[in-house]
Design an enzyme around this catalytic site. Sequence first.
Site, PDB file in Angstrom:
ATOM      1  N   LYS A  15       0.811  -1.227   0.000  1.00  0.00           N
ATOM      2  CA  LYS A  15       0.000   0.000   0.000  1.00  0.00           C
ATOM      3  C   LYS A  15       0.843   1.275   0.000  1.00  0.00           C
ATOM      4  O   LYS A  15       0.354   2.331  -0.370  1.00  0.00           O
ATOM      5  CB  LYS A  15      -0.991   0.003   1.158  1.00  0.00           C
ATOM      6  CG  LYS A  15      -2.161  -0.935   0.896  1.00  0.00           C
ATOM      7  CD  LYS A  15      -3.429  -0.455   1.541  1.00  0.00           C
ATOM      8  CE  LYS A  15      -4.622  -1.301   1.155  1.00  0.00           C
ATOM      9  NZ  LYS A  15      -4.496  -2.702   1.645  1.00  0.00           N
ATOM     10  N   SER A  53       1.186  -9.903  -0.419  1.00  0.00           N
ATOM     11  CA  SER A  53       0.832  -8.482  -0.352  1.00  0.00           C
ATOM     12  C   SER A  53       1.281  -7.774   0.921  1.00  0.00           C
ATOM     13  O   SER A  53       1.460  -6.551   0.910  1.00  0.00           O
ATOM     14  CB  SER A  53      -0.680  -8.315  -0.531  1.00  0.00           C
ATOM     15  OG  SER A  53      -1.372  -9.128   0.396  1.00  0.00           O
ATOM     16  N   ASP A  71     -17.378 -11.058  -2.335  1.00  0.00           N
ATOM     17  CA  ASP A  71     -18.139 -10.071  -3.120  1.00  0.00           C
ATOM     18  C   ASP A  71     -17.526  -9.849  -4.494  1.00  0.00           C
ATOM     19  O   ASP A  71     -18.241  -9.635  -5.476  1.00  0.00           O
ATOM     20  CB  ASP A  71     -18.223  -8.744  -2.371  1.00  0.00           C
ATOM     21  CG  ASP A  71     -16.843  -8.154  -2.136  1.00  0.00           C
ATOM     22  OD1 ASP A  71     -16.124  -8.677  -1.267  1.00  0.00           O
ATOM     23  OD2 ASP A  71     -16.460  -7.208  -2.847  1.00  0.00           O
ATOM     24  N   GLU A 121      -9.872 -13.992  -2.961  1.00  0.00           N
ATOM     25  CA  GLU A 121     -10.568 -13.399  -1.809  1.00  0.00           C
ATOM     26  C   GLU A 121     -10.760 -14.431  -0.707  1.00  0.00           C
ATOM     27  O   GLU A 121     -10.747 -15.630  -0.956  1.00  0.00           O
ATOM     28  CB  GLU A 121     -11.990 -12.994  -2.228  1.00  0.00           C
ATOM     29  CG  GLU A 121     -12.078 -11.776  -3.062  1.00  0.00           C
ATOM     30  CD  GLU A 121     -13.522 -11.514  -3.433  1.00  0.00           C
ATOM     31  OE1 GLU A 121     -13.947 -10.368  -3.296  1.00  0.00           O
ATOM     32  OE2 GLU A 121     -14.226 -12.443  -3.861  1.00  0.00           O
ATOM     33  N   GLY A 163     -15.885 -13.734   2.219  1.00  0.00           N
ATOM     34  CA  GLY A 163     -16.063 -12.365   1.714  1.00  0.00           C
ATOM     35  C   GLY A 163     -15.867 -12.323   0.218  1.00  0.00           C
ATOM     36  O   GLY A 163     -15.015 -11.590  -0.274  1.00  0.00           O
ATOM     37  N   SER A 173      -8.237   1.365   9.298  1.00  0.00           N
ATOM     38  CA  SER A 173      -7.651   0.875  10.542  1.00  0.00           C
ATOM     39  C   SER A 173      -6.439   0.031  10.208  1.00  0.00           C
ATOM     40  O   SER A 173      -5.779  -0.513  11.074  1.00  0.00           O
ATOM     41  CB  SER A 173      -8.670   0.031  11.308  1.00  0.00           C
ATOM     42  OG  SER A 173      -9.141  -0.993  10.469  1.00  0.00           O
TER      43      SER A 173
HETATM   44  C1  LIG Z   1      -5.167  -3.712   1.355  1.00  0.00           C
HETATM   45  C2  LIG Z   1      -4.560  -5.058   1.305  1.00  0.00           C
HETATM   46  C3  LIG Z   1      -4.996  -6.041   0.376  1.00  0.00           C
HETATM   47  C4  LIG Z   1      -6.123  -5.799  -0.576  1.00  0.00           C
HETATM   48  O1  LIG Z   1      -5.828  -4.779  -1.498  1.00  0.00           O
HETATM   49  P1  LIG Z   1      -6.941  -4.078  -2.365  1.00  0.00           P
HETATM   50  O2  LIG Z   1      -6.231  -3.089  -3.186  1.00  0.00           O
HETATM   51  O3  LIG Z   1      -7.939  -3.457  -1.417  1.00  0.00           O
HETATM   52  O4  LIG Z   1      -7.597  -5.166  -3.160  1.00  0.00           O
HETATM   53  C5  LIG Z   1      -4.330  -7.246   0.350  1.00  0.00           C
HETATM   54  N1  LIG Z   1      -3.316  -7.529   1.210  1.00  0.00           N
HETATM   55  C6  LIG Z   1      -2.895  -6.624   2.112  1.00  0.00           C
HETATM   56  C7  LIG Z   1      -1.768  -6.998   3.007  1.00  0.00           C
HETATM   57  C8  LIG Z   1      -3.493  -5.362   2.193  1.00  0.00           C
HETATM   58  O5  LIG Z   1      -3.063  -4.467   3.099  1.00  0.00           O
END
Ligand SMILES: *Cc1c(COP(=O)(O)O)cnc(C)c1O
Length: 320
Positions: A56, A307, A213, A207, A211, A81
């Site tokens: 992010k 991620s 969606d 997903e 959840g 959060s």
């Molecule tokens: C926010 C996040 C996601 C999901 O990302 P999106 O862009 O909302 O689909 C996946 N893994 C981690 C660690 C995140 O912080």
Amino acid sequence: MEPLSLPVYADVVAAALRIEGQAHKTPVMTSRTVNELLGAEVFFKCENLQRMGAFKFRGAFNALSRFDETQRRHGVVAFSSGNHAQAIALSARLLGIPATIVMPHDAPAAKVEATKGYGGHVVVYDRYTEDREQIGRDLAARHGYTLIPPYDHPDVIAGQGTAAKELLETVGDLDALFVPLGGGGLLSGSSLAVRALSPHCKLYGVEPETGNDGQQSFRAGRIVHIEAPKTIADGAQTQHLGQYTFALIRQHVDDVLTASDAQLVECMRLFATRMKLLVEPTGCLGLAAALPMKAALQGKRVGVLISGGNVDMAKLCEWL
Ligand SMILES: *Cc1c(COP(=O)(O)O)cnc(C)c1O
């Protein structure tokens, strides 16, 4: 309604230049154990090792880099959060922009502290009686802050796409890529990089089972809203995709898959024991969906996007 102006691959390339020297070029790792388990060649893009512990930072830094003089002076507001809060707070500090983060009163103390540690001004609200989007909008209107949402924003999407761009530039063509899916910023950004750099690669969003969606939306051809899902994958507890993210996912993604909490725990264990990697539950979604696809992935070159790595140690011990 005005047609959306969707980001394109050139925006990902521009984002890569803006974040250069600020975001880490995270490593791509491999594991013999996983290769043998899947009968495939698997490449892990390790965004758990990104600054503040998740991809992010890429989208947040890119979005804030594009502020004009007035926006910079007034500051940014975000509601989250989780990882988006820390990404905005850290990016704002690096760019000298004041940041206000709206967080629920019962957010984990560690996350509130991390956000404050990065210099963010934290405003708390009661998640049962107050509407955080309304609070964010009120603050923005009253103080002239610019609101940066966690996923449905062209600059955020373009920034998130730089992780898949780096992966493909490092390893070359892939046959399949698995990407965690919450609101879809990471997946839609990745889709721009994949269609430009490895057009025949199968692209999967993943997903939490409870959840789904995004899966429902992908299949129905319209954005489906759900109740806040119960899952340990707290980065993917979103209730719906966004306008931008859904449009890109619909156009470029091959399918949306799901994984159970039990599968995520098994992957956390595998990452920790075999690869010495600390991965948060949401970060395990990609591998969790790839493992059951052994037959289809035989002999293929497979990318898995990890991620994030921000996991509460007490909870991790409990789960394992
Ligand atoms: C926010 C996040 C996601 C999901 O990302 P999106 O862009 O909302 O689909 C996946 N893994 C981690 C660690 C995140 O912080």
